[in-house]
Design a protein around this motif. Sequence first.
Motif, PDB file in Angstrom:
ATOM      1  N   PHE A 175       0.827  -1.211   0.000  1.00  0.00           N
ATOM      2  CA  PHE A 175       0.000   0.000   0.000  1.00  0.00           C
ATOM      3  C   PHE A 175       0.862   1.261   0.000  1.00  0.00           C
ATOM      4  O   PHE A 175       0.618   2.196  -0.767  1.00  0.00           O
ATOM      5  CB  PHE A 175      -0.933  -0.009   1.208  1.00  0.00           C
ATOM      6  N   LYS A 176       1.886   1.307   0.860  1.00  0.00           N
ATOM      7  CA  LYS A 176       2.752   2.494   0.924  1.00  0.00           C
ATOM      8  C   LYS A 176       3.521   2.685  -0.379  1.00  0.00           C
ATOM      9  O   LYS A 176       3.718   3.818  -0.832  1.00  0.00           O
ATOM     10  CB  LYS A 176       3.726   2.370   2.091  1.00  0.00           C
ATOM     11  N   ARG A 177       3.979   1.581  -0.987  1.00  0.00           N
ATOM     12  CA  ARG A 177       4.693   1.689  -2.275  1.00  0.00           C
ATOM     13  C   ARG A 177       3.771   2.233  -3.358  1.00  0.00           C
ATOM     14  O   ARG A 177       4.147   3.122  -4.126  1.00  0.00           O
ATOM     15  CB  ARG A 177       5.226   0.324  -2.712  1.00  0.00           C
ATOM     16  N   VAL A 178       2.559   1.695  -3.444  1.00  0.00           N
ATOM     17  CA  VAL A 178       1.617   2.145  -4.475  1.00  0.00           C
ATOM     18  C   VAL A 178       1.252   3.612  -4.254  1.00  0.00           C
ATOM     19  O   VAL A 178       1.149   4.384  -5.207  1.00  0.00           O
ATOM     20  CB  VAL A 178       0.356   1.255  -4.485  1.00  0.00           C
ATOM     21  N   LEU A 179       1.082   3.994  -3.001  1.00  0.00           N
ATOM     22  CA  LEU A 179       0.740   5.373  -2.669  1.00  0.00           C
ATOM     23  C   LEU A 179       1.796   6.359  -3.187  1.00  0.00           C
ATOM     24  O   LEU A 179       1.473   7.475  -3.574  1.00  0.00           O
ATOM     25  CB  LEU A 179       0.596   5.506  -1.148  1.00  0.00           C
ATOM     26  N   VAL A 180       3.057   5.940  -3.220  1.00  0.00           N
ATOM     27  CA  VAL A 180       4.132   6.800  -3.712  1.00  0.00           C
ATOM     28  C   VAL A 180       4.339   6.626  -5.214  1.00  0.00           C
ATOM     29  O   VAL A 180       4.507   7.594  -5.947  1.00  0.00           O
ATOM     30  CB  VAL A 180       5.446   6.512  -2.952  1.00  0.00           C
ATOM     31  N   LEU A 181       4.307   5.373  -5.699  1.00  0.00           N
ATOM     32  CA  LEU A 181       4.620   5.122  -7.102  1.00  0.00           C
ATOM     33  C   LEU A 181       3.500   5.533  -8.059  1.00  0.00           C
ATOM     34  O   LEU A 181       3.782   5.914  -9.199  1.00  0.00           O
ATOM     35  CB  LEU A 181       4.966   3.643  -7.313  1.00  0.00           C
ATOM     36  N   ALA A 182       2.245   5.473  -7.637  1.00  0.00           N
ATOM     37  CA  ALA A 182       1.141   5.842  -8.537  1.00  0.00           C
ATOM     38  C   ALA A 182       1.243   7.299  -8.998  1.00  0.00           C
ATOM     39  O   ALA A 182       1.175   7.564 -10.201  1.00  0.00           O
ATOM     40  CB  ALA A 182      -0.200   5.558  -7.870  1.00  0.00           C
ATOM     41  N   PRO A 183       1.424   8.268  -8.083  1.00  0.00           N
ATOM     42  CA  PRO A 183       1.584   9.655  -8.576  1.00  0.00           C
ATOM     43  C   PRO A 183       2.818   9.838  -9.460  1.00  0.00           C
ATOM     44  O   PRO A 183       2.777  10.598 -10.426  1.00  0.00           O
ATOM     45  CB  PRO A 183       1.711  10.475  -7.294  1.00  0.00           C
TER      46      PRO A 183
END
Length: 198
Positions: A26-34
């Motif tokens: 979740f934390k990775r996606v939260l950063v990588l998506a933007p």
Amino acid sequence: MPPGPQAPIAKRIPDNLPFVARPSVFKRVLVLAPIGIVTLLIFACPLGLALTADNDPNSTSGDIVALVGITGCLAAVIAVAFGLQIFLIASGGPVLALAPTGLWIKTRPTRGQAIWLPWEGVEQISRRRWGLEKMLVVKPRDPRVAGSLGAFTQVDSAMLKLFYGSGFTATLNFADRSEDEILAAVRQISNGRTPVNI
């Protein structure tokens, strides 16, 4: 140079120790998506301007179809690249496990291979930052313990040493536990048997 001591190595960090930190998807996606969206816009916006700059009304629909197609391809490439990175990191199991006698820490950032170090075998534990990543860095007393980890691990370890000063690292800000919780557990469980520079 004589061979170094053989430290226990495992394909995955065991889950049954008193303190275990795992990667947080979740934390990775939260950063990588933007980051992925911005990267896509950086390529798609100038391309869209170039394709639609022609004022000929007959070519506009074809240009829009081309823009949508190219943007879709770029989005797919970015999604696959980020998805693969997240999969490799998340599928490797825990990144750190602490016990009263020592710790398990990953030897490669995207694989599950890990090494066991007793607290007395750790020269120093510190915290470092590179870009968005905050890392817990474990420096063994005898650097030769990394000698039997394999060729690919040696390459990964060399890169980690370049950025962080040691090949044994665990993420602090992309783990399923908070940075403060991990650092507090390291201080408490190591119980003064190794210098903790955090």
